[in-house]
Design an enzyme around this catalytic site. Structure first.
Site, PDB file in Angstrom:
ATOM      1  N   GLY A 177       3.852  -3.434  -2.403  1.00 17.58           N
ATOM      2  CA  GLY A 177       3.850  -2.821  -1.078  1.00 17.58           C
ATOM      3  C   GLY A 177       3.259  -1.443  -0.941  1.00 17.58           C
ATOM      4  N   GLU A 189       5.190  -5.593  -8.308  1.00 19.64           N
ATOM      5  CA  GLU A 189       4.161  -6.567  -7.921  1.00 19.64           C
ATOM      6  C   GLU A 189       3.158  -5.979  -6.941  1.00 19.64           C
ATOM      7  OE1 GLU A 189       7.062 -10.488  -7.645  1.00 19.64           O
ATOM      8  OE2 GLU A 189       6.672  -9.250  -5.883  1.00 19.64           O
ATOM      9  N   GLY A 245      -0.243  -5.483  -4.926  1.00 22.27           N
ATOM     10  CA  GLY A 245      -1.434  -6.266  -4.591  1.00 22.27           C
ATOM     11  C   GLY A 245      -2.476  -5.352  -3.989  1.00 22.27           C
ATOM     12  N   ARG A 304      -7.820  -8.770   9.814  1.00 23.18           N
ATOM     13  CA  ARG A 304      -6.790  -7.728   9.945  1.00 23.18           C
ATOM     14  C   ARG A 304      -6.873  -6.911  11.241  1.00 23.18           C
ATOM     15  NH1 ARG A 304      -5.744  -4.106   7.006  1.00 23.18           N
ATOM     16  NH2 ARG A 304      -3.499  -4.385   6.790  1.00 23.18           N
ATOM     17  N   CYS A 328     -16.690 -16.617  18.383  1.00 24.85           N
ATOM     18  CA  CYS A 328     -16.567 -16.846  19.825  1.00 24.85           C
ATOM     19  C   CYS A 328     -15.158 -16.554  20.295  1.00 24.85           C
ATOM     20  CB  CYS A 328     -16.962 -18.269  20.166  1.00 24.85           C
ATOM     21  SG  CYS A 328     -18.715 -18.475  19.933  1.00 24.85           S
ATOM     22  N   GLU A 329     -14.857 -15.285  20.369  1.00 29.17           N
ATOM     23  CA  GLU A 329     -13.534 -14.867  20.790  1.00 29.17           C
ATOM     24  C   GLU A 329     -13.618 -13.380  21.136  1.00 29.17           C
ATOM     25  OE1 GLU A 329     -10.345 -16.543  18.821  1.00 29.17           O
ATOM     26  OE2 GLU A 329      -9.027 -14.826  19.045  1.00 29.17           O
ATOM     27  N   TYR A 382      -6.567  -8.643   1.260  1.00 25.33           N
ATOM     28  CA  TYR A 382      -6.279  -9.495   2.423  1.00 25.33           C
ATOM     29  C   TYR A 382      -7.478  -9.643   3.356  1.00 25.33           C
ATOM     30  CZ  TYR A 382      -1.646  -8.600   0.542  1.00 25.33           C
ATOM     31  OH  TYR A 382      -0.577  -8.502  -0.307  1.00 25.33           O
TER      32      TYR A 382
HETATM   33  N1  LLP Z   1       5.342  -9.273  -3.675  1.00 32.14           N
HETATM   34  C1  LLP Z   1       5.677 -10.077  -2.664  1.00 32.14           C
HETATM   35  C2  LLP Z   1       6.841 -10.936  -2.792  1.00 32.14           C
HETATM   36  C3  LLP Z   1       4.901 -10.085  -1.493  1.00 32.14           C
HETATM   37  O1  LLP Z   1       5.259 -10.876  -0.494  1.00 32.14           O
HETATM   38  C4  LLP Z   1       3.771  -9.251  -1.399  1.00 32.14           C
HETATM   39  C5  LLP Z   1       2.940  -9.245  -0.211  1.00 32.14           C
HETATM   40  C6  LLP Z   1       3.452  -8.436  -2.496  1.00 32.14           C
HETATM   41  C7  LLP Z   1       4.280  -8.461  -3.615  1.00 32.14           C
HETATM   42  C8  LLP Z   1       2.266  -7.530  -2.509  1.00 32.14           C
HETATM   43  O2  LLP Z   1       2.332  -6.565  -1.540  1.00 32.14           O
HETATM   44  P1  LLP Z   1       1.177  -5.439  -1.483  1.00 32.14           P
HETATM   45  O3  LLP Z   1       1.309  -4.594  -2.717  1.00 32.14           O
HETATM   46  O4  LLP Z   1      -0.125  -6.145  -1.442  1.00 32.14           O
HETATM   47  O5  LLP Z   1       1.461  -4.701  -0.251  1.00 32.14           O
HETATM   48  N2  LLP Z   1      -1.705  -9.902   4.993  1.00 32.14           N
HETATM   49  C9  LLP Z   1      -1.024  -8.629   5.152  1.00 32.14           C
HETATM   50  C10 LLP Z   1      -0.172  -8.312   3.959  1.00 32.14           C
HETATM   51  C11 LLP Z   1       0.810  -9.386   3.619  1.00 32.14           C
HETATM   52  C12 LLP Z   1       1.643  -9.029   2.422  1.00 32.14           C
HETATM   53  C13 LLP Z   1       2.316 -10.247   1.903  1.00 32.14           C
HETATM   54  N3  LLP Z   1       3.133 -10.029   0.754  1.00 32.14           N
HETATM   55  C14 LLP Z   1      -2.056  -7.555   5.416  1.00 32.14           C
HETATM   56  O6  LLP Z   1      -3.248  -7.869   5.473  1.00 32.14           O
HETATM   57  O7  LLP Z   1      -1.709  -6.390   5.599  1.00 32.14           O
END
Ligand code: LLP
Length: 446
Positions: free
Chosen positions: A249, A291, A293, A331, A362-363, A392
């Protein structure tokens, strides 16, 4: 202007990444093009590994949340840097395995894993299955029993902490489709049930409070709730939590409005808080897992578009259309996300004209970047670079309007390597089938 990682401007006034001119990349690979700075990807992986080594000291794992950007080359890169992988589907598992990541290094998430996916996970021996509900616990136990496997599981809990983030991407609060709530007593009941289920081995607890988080207090609050729960479980059930996963996160920089902190700061704050609380509660140190991302891949990705139609509505705004849009970056439409941009082939020219950049689908809602400044001489054929598109974007790309998905390249030390080839119109129709009765109709219409 804010440049990321190895980005520079060269003598021609072009944006370079990894020592490669983005104008050359566009002519060689076409646009839209996702460009990843491999050195920055690696630097971000190392920042996490080093930070937790320094501040935790004991056993830990950094699991790259592959949903942010998952292709075989990325799985290989994360693995080569010593990260585990968080996967959420059979497709992500298959990608990791194709990259040569051992199944033992994968943690499997999801609020509704299918029986097929769970069976796949059991057959290949996935490292950990993060059980999201009691319903899933029962399904998994049933499958494991039938296959003669005993998976190591975590229970995913909702600690009742709401992160300061967009509500679509906040997950740690009670009203969430993810996880089992601590505050209602559901988590304790699930613990009892998991411990009474011999087909699974409960090894740890997980929580994740949301995404694009800047305020570390949410993490500390969630960790404290988890540790209080661990102490309660130890007292009441005699079970000691051996692994604690506090999710991902950490926020990244999209525009000047974002002030992200570093993995080192996160680790310092989190590890200090967790250690103090463990001491308070007289709990042994678990293996700590995080975790990330977005903070691994977000700033390492740049999308290059080609400018097409420019439409000026006097007194209203100028629309600059590019050859991508919500297909490659949903996004802005989904979360009102903002990005910094630059004309990659005119990077030295002053950005004095305010325009809105439109996608080509087309939106009307397919607007990519509102009120961004570009050089006055912007014209058809210019290259527009959008920064911080590594997370993402590719992973949420769609085929709306049957646009083929863009290519992805990794650049490093003056070299570019294609890691996903550009789809063609043939690829777009490759999975279509036409029933015989319609083939006949097509024939008779001719
Ligand atoms: N762990 C779990 C259980 C998660 O659900 C997520 C993200 C992460 C780790 C990684 O989170 P990060 O470090 O990437 O923030 N599509 C959205 C973000 C969705 C996040 C989903 N879960 C966007 O584009 O902002």
């Amino acid at each position: 202007m804010h440049l990321y990682g190895t980005q520079e401007l060269n003598a021609l006034g072009h944006l370079t990444i990894g020592g490669v001119d983005t104008v050359d990349l566009a002519s060689e690979y076409g646009t839209p093009l996702y460009v990843f700075d491999e050195a920055l990807l690696r630097r971000n992986c190392r920042a996490y590994m080093d930070a937790f080594a320094r501040h935790w000291g004991g056993e830990y794992a950094v699991a790259y949340a592959s949903k942010a950007f998952m292709v075989t080359a990325m799985a290989a890169l994360a693995h080569s840097e010593g990260l585990h992988l968080d996967v959420v589907s059979g497709g992500e598992i298959a990608t990791a395995l194709k990259a040569g990541v051992p199944a033992e290094r994968l943690f499997f998430h999801g609020n509704n894993k299918s029986p097929d996916e769970l069976e796949f996970a059991l057959q290949v021996g996935l490292g950990r299955i993060m059980v999201d509900s009691v319903d899933e616990l029962e399904l998994l136990a049933d499958l494991a029993g039938r296959l003669g496997k005993r998976p190591r599981i975590f229970l995913r809990l909702t600690p009742g902490v709401s992160a300061h983030t967009h509500h679509y991407i906040a997950t740690g609060q009670l009203d969430s489709k993810f996880g089992i709530a601590i505050e209602t007593g559901a988590a304790m009941a699930a613990m009892r049930q998991a411990l009474a289920t011999p087909a699974v081995e409960l090894v740890g607890l997980h929580c994740h409070i949301g995404s694009q988080i800047f305020d570390l207090e949410g993490y500390v609050a969630a960790a404290n709730r988890m540790l209080d729960f661990m102490a309660q479980v130890r007292r009441e059930l005699g079970w000691t939590c051996g692994e604690l996963n506090l999710g991902g996160g950490l926020g990244v920089r999209y525009t000047d409005e974002d002030a992200p902190t570093t993995p080192d700061h996160l680790a310092q704050v989190l590890c200090t808080a967790v250690k103090a609380k463990l001491a308070d509660l007289d709990l042994p140190e678990p293996r700590l897992v995080v975790e990330p991302g977005r903070s691994i891949v977000g700033e390492a990705g740049t999308t290059i578009y080609t400018v097409g139609t420019i439409k000026d509505i006097p007194g209203i705004r100028t629309y600059v259309s590019v050859n991508g849009g919500m297909n490659d970056n949903i996004r802005p439409a989904l979360y009102q996300a903002q990005y910094d941009i630059l004309l990659a082939n005119k990077a030295n020219e002053p950005a004095v004209k305010v325009v809105s950049v439109a996608g080509r689908s087309c939106e009307s809602g397919d607007m990519l970047f509102h009120d961004v400044a570009v050089p006055a001489g912007i014209e058809r054929g210019d290259l527009l670079a959008a920064f911080t598109t590594g997370a993402y974007n590719y992973s949420m790309a769609s085929h709306y309007n049957r646009f083929p998905k863009p290519a992805v390249v990794f650049v490093k030390d003056g070299q570019a390597d294609l890691v996903v080839r550009r789809e063609t119109w043939d690829d777009v129709v490759a999975y279509d089938l036409v029933p015989d009765r319609l083939k006949a109709a097509v024939g008779s219409a001719q």
